[in-house]
Design a protein around this motif. Sequence first.
Motif, PDB file in Angstrom:
ATOM      1  N   ILE A  41       0.846  -1.197   0.000  1.00  0.00           N
ATOM      2  CA  ILE A  41       0.000   0.000   0.000  1.00  0.00           C
ATOM      3  C   ILE A  41       0.880   1.246   0.000  1.00  0.00           C
ATOM      4  N   ASP A  42       0.618   2.114  -0.956  1.00  0.00           N
ATOM      5  CA  ASP A  42       1.308   3.405  -1.019  1.00  0.00           C
ATOM      6  C   ASP A  42       0.614   4.340  -0.031  1.00  0.00           C
ATOM      7  N   GLU A  43       1.326   4.789   1.000  1.00  0.00           N
ATOM      8  CA  GLU A  43       0.712   5.619   2.025  1.00  0.00           C
ATOM      9  C   GLU A  43       0.254   6.965   1.486  1.00  0.00           C
ATOM     10  N   ALA A  44       0.777   7.367   0.335  1.00  0.00           N
ATOM     11  CA  ALA A  44       0.378   8.654  -0.237  1.00  0.00           C
ATOM     12  C   ALA A  44      -1.049   8.637  -0.754  1.00  0.00           C
ATOM     13  N   ASP A  45      -1.451   7.562  -1.410  1.00  0.00           N
ATOM     14  CA  ASP A  45      -2.805   7.525  -1.982  1.00  0.00           C
ATOM     15  C   ASP A  45      -3.610   6.299  -1.553  1.00  0.00           C
ATOM     16  N   GLY A  46      -3.031   5.414  -0.748  1.00  0.00           N
ATOM     17  CA  GLY A  46      -3.764   4.245  -0.271  1.00  0.00           C
ATOM     18  C   GLY A  46      -3.973   3.176  -1.324  1.00  0.00           C
ATOM     19  N   MET A  47      -3.265   3.262  -2.445  1.00  0.00           N
ATOM     20  CA  MET A  47      -3.423   2.292  -3.524  1.00  0.00           C
ATOM     21  C   MET A  47      -2.367   1.193  -3.394  1.00  0.00           C
ATOM     22  N   LEU A  48      -2.747   0.000  -3.864  1.00  0.00           N
ATOM     23  CA  LEU A  48      -1.824  -1.123  -3.875  1.00  0.00           C
ATOM     24  C   LEU A  48      -1.001  -1.105  -5.153  1.00  0.00           C
TER      25      LEU A  48
END
Length: 559
Positions: free
Chosen positions: A368-375
């Motif tokens: 999970i990218d903490e910047a946008d919450g996308m996997l």
Amino acid sequence: MGAVESPLRLDDLPGAVIAYDSGGNVVQANPAAHDLLGANPQSLVGSRAQDAGWFLTDGAGWPDPVNLHPALAAIRSGQAQRGVVARVNRPDGAEIWIQVDAVPVRTVTGRVDLIVATLADVTRLLNDVRLPRPGYGAQAVAQVTDELARTHLDPEAILRAVTSTLSKVRAGTWVAALMNKDPRTMRVAAANDADPQTAAYIESIQLRPNVPTFTISTRVIESGEPVLIPSVPYEEFVDLLNADLREYLEKNPPPVAEPPIRHLGVLVAPMRARGAVVGTLGLFERRGSIPLTDKDVRWVQEVADRTGVAVENAQLYMDAVNRLERLTALRSVSMAISGSPDLRLTLQVILDQAVAGLGVDAADILLIDEADGMLGVMASTGFQSTSIPDYRLRVDEEFPGRNLFGRRIETVTALGAFGQFRRRSLFAREGFKSYGAVPLIVRSKLVGVLEVFHRSTLQPDQEWLEFLDALGSDTAIAIDRGRAQPDGARPPRTPMPDLSRLEREILGYVVEGLPNRVIAEKVHLSTHTIKFHVGQMLDKVGVSNRTELARKATQEGWL
């Protein structure tokens, strides 16, 4: 093609006679031949020998491996074919046995011009005498035993070797069904030396997910007793099937048999090993003049039992090998985690071990990218497409059950379930039919997912799922350590607790994954003593179970 002028006056002969031209076409047949074969003159004259559907056998009803019509054999060799026995299905459904003499007639130049075949009805003789091949049951058992000795220790290879051998011994479709560790599913191998399409069709049915077990096989498995049906009309045989299988047959018709099957002989015996039924071995054959009897039950049961023991031994061997390989894999992963500061390299090691240890085609790790919450894909292996790293997915939409926030493993084996993925184009392009996923939890927080993919149906057992879960736990540890190490710095190690020499030796065996009983044998102590020392170490290290103890020892480099 109509009748041609011939110096032969076949109609005056009392016996059945057919004349063929040099191309194997019927040019003349007398009334006795029409009566014997149940054919009218219009359909018989002009027909081809290769389309007659005669099934050649020896005198005991055993199939001829070449099965070449005697008229064609006489044309090709130029020699008379005498005493050939064939099984013939008449248009009215009756089955007869005939003995054929096919003699070439030559022109003055020596060229074969005609083949004259005389036919004698020997049905009553074969039915009355029932000439069995002496000792063929014992020969079949011996052949299968020899084949088992040469076959690799693999359950599927054993099933295929047995059915293939038996289909050469007695004509028909031989089906071996072995229960998987999940007894609701079966592993099936089928063979029919004379009709491989039918065998392939039977195996294809078993590739369907959640296919029900064939009714007779279920009855045999539950009772532990063989089932013998010497003759059953084909329609009644179909009625014995489960409703789901009957529906499948209607939507996916089996290969057309020539001539059509009107009656079947059925024999299904239990495969037994160490007092338990592990599967079934069955023969499904066209009803012949020599039907299946109790004598066949005895030798087929002996073959089934030898097969059952062989596949059970092979499964135990494979299980032991798999456990050893998975323990080695987990140790390799632990060493990579503790020894490499490169998170991507560590994750790649984990994926390589996942593909090898789980027997899957591909795997990836999404974080999970903490910047946008996308996997996004952090590491992958086994994919044919080059666009895998471009995928970015929403956590709450992309996975079956939307349960990644829990600790449960998710597996999907039905192809239709992939419709809920927005990645269904990827699954179609890659040919994936099975999928598994385990969430990656770090400090009670979801950080990603470990996924595995396979291009055929998976039937995971509990050990498979536990190994996937262990890989997920190790992956989460690797991510936690990797994120805690800026610029590749290694975190400080905690000192080893005050352990005695014996405790350090026991700890080494715990890290290897050995149970207390095996450790006790290695250090020559009782199991209770080993349990006591393990409990002492848990208290000293401050962990709650053996798994955490092994991980802690590996991560901190105590061994």
